[in-house]
Design a protein around this motif. Structure first.
Motif, short mmCIF file in Angstrom:
data_model
loop_
_atom_site.label_atom_id
_atom_site.label_comp_id
_atom_site.label_asym_id
_atom_site.label_seq_id
_atom_site.Cartn_x
_atom_site.Cartn_y
_atom_site.Cartn_z
N ALA A 77 0.83 -1.21 0.00
CA ALA A 77 0.00 0.00 0.00
C ALA A 77 0.86 1.26 0.00
O ALA A 77 0.56 2.23 -0.69
CB ALA A 77 -0.93 0.00 1.21
N GLU A 78 1.95 1.23 0.76
CA GLU A 78 2.85 2.38 0.81
C GLU A 78 3.57 2.59 -0.52
O GLU A 78 3.79 3.72 -0.96
CB GLU A 78 3.86 2.20 1.93
N GLN A 79 3.93 1.50 -1.17
CA GLN A 79 4.56 1.61 -2.49
C GLN A 79 3.62 2.28 -3.49
O GLN A 79 4.04 3.10 -4.30
CB GLN A 79 4.96 0.22 -2.99
N LEU A 91 3.46 5.97 -2.66
CA LEU A 91 4.69 6.66 -3.06
C LEU A 91 4.73 6.88 -4.57
O LEU A 91 5.17 7.94 -5.03
CB LEU A 91 5.91 5.87 -2.60
N LYS A 92 4.26 5.89 -5.32
CA LYS A 92 4.22 6.06 -6.78
C LYS A 92 3.32 7.22 -7.15
O LYS A 92 3.65 8.04 -8.02
CB LYS A 92 3.75 4.77 -7.45
N GLU A 93 2.15 7.31 -6.50
CA GLU A 93 1.23 8.42 -6.78
C GLU A 93 1.86 9.75 -6.40
O GLU A 93 1.68 10.76 -7.09
CB GLU A 93 -0.07 8.20 -6.01
N ILE A 94 2.58 9.77 -5.30
CA ILE A 94 3.26 11.00 -4.87
C ILE A 94 4.30 11.43 -5.91
O ILE A 94 4.39 12.59 -6.28
CB ILE A 94 3.92 10.78 -3.49
N LYS A 95 5.08 10.46 -6.37
CA LYS A 95 6.11 10.77 -7.38
C LYS A 95 5.49 11.25 -8.68
O LYS A 95 6.00 12.17 -9.31
CB LYS A 95 6.98 9.53 -7.64
N ASP A 96 4.40 10.63 -9.07
CA ASP A 96 3.72 11.02 -10.33
C ASP A 96 3.20 12.44 -10.27
O ASP A 96 3.11 13.13 -11.29
CB ASP A 96 2.58 10.05 -10.63
N ASN A 97 2.83 12.88 -9.06
CA ASN A 97 2.25 14.23 -8.91
C ASN A 97 3.26 15.27 -8.44
O ASN A 97 2.89 16.42 -8.21
CB ASN A 97 1.08 14.17 -7.91
#
Length: 244
Positions: free
Chosen positions: A232-234, A237-243
């Motif tokens: 879930a954290e991964q 984090l992917k969504e955070i990096k994408d934005n």
């Protein structure tokens, strides 16, 4: 826990132990301390604790005799085997994991130096740990020792009012802590995130976890290299990096 601090300037430290969390921890009998002026252990008539370095060079060096004798004295006073910590800019970089490691000990001894440095025999034959609080040089080891003591004592059982406080601190989880808000919910048009007012604890926990990851990614990316993320954290984090 008992803490001995070897210092030439005990007055620098005394007031710290009579303030805030350290004072409350003593009142709860969670730890005791003793300030030792190792100048009292010198064997020369001038009470000198330093001398010129062999081979020449700038500055003075702390001699081994008073430091060894002071440490041996405080060790005799306790049945436990202490961790003997040298405060030195050459030491291991201090972090929360080291604080947690030291917090389970019964007896800590800190050696606070001054002048150009220590006689190497102190480092080689007396200490168990060498700690630096950062890549810079202070006038002496007292300020560094106070930083370490404060970070360790607050981890002792029942020292903090809320048992969840310490485990949720920045670095205790391996990540930076999420943002905090308190009353009023609307301050000069600056509003608290709606999720924190929702009463939905599952959503609040998810928000805090996401914000913790976001803050860590924005400010201290290198911490993520040493932190094992759940699935879930991964995804977060992917969504955070994408934005980003």
């Amino acid at each position: 826990m008992h803490i001995d601090i070897l210092t030439l300037f005990p007055e620098m430290i005394e007031s710290v132990f009579h303030s805030s969390i350290l004072k409350k921890a003593q009142e709860k009998d969670k730890f005791s301390y003793n300030l030792v002026n190792f100048r009292d252990y010198t064997e020369n008539k001038h009470n000198k604790v330093d001398d010129y370095p062999y081979g020449g060079g700038a500055g003075m060096v702390l001699t081994p005799q008073p430091v060894f004798d002071a440490v041996e004295s405080v060790k005799r006073d306790k049945a436990t085997k202490p961790r003997i910590i040298l405060m030195c800019p050459q030491g291991e970089k201090y972090n929360q994991q080291k604080a947690e490691e030291l917090a389970v000990e019964d007896h800590l001894v800190f050696i606070c130096g001054h002048y150009e440095g220590y006689d190497e025999r102190i480092r080689e034959h007396l200490i168990t740990d060498e700690i630096s609080i950062g890549d810079y040089v202070l006038t002496g080891g007292e300020l560094g020792a106070m930083v370490v003591v404060d970070s360790v004592v607050r981890l002792l059982p029942d020292v903090l009012g809320n048992e969840e406080s310490a485990p949720q601190d920045s670095f205790s989880t391996g990540l930076l802590e999420h943002p905090h808000y308190t009353r009023p919910a609307d301050f000069r048009g600056l509003k608290v995130p709606d999720v924190l007012l929702s009463g939905d604890h599952a959503k609040i926990n998810d928000w805090r976890k996401r914000e913790s990851l976001k803050r860590t990614y924005e400010r201290r990316k290198e911490l993520l290299d040493h932190h094992t993320l759940s699935e879930a954290e991964q995804k977060m984090l992917k969504e955070i990096k994408d934005n980003f």
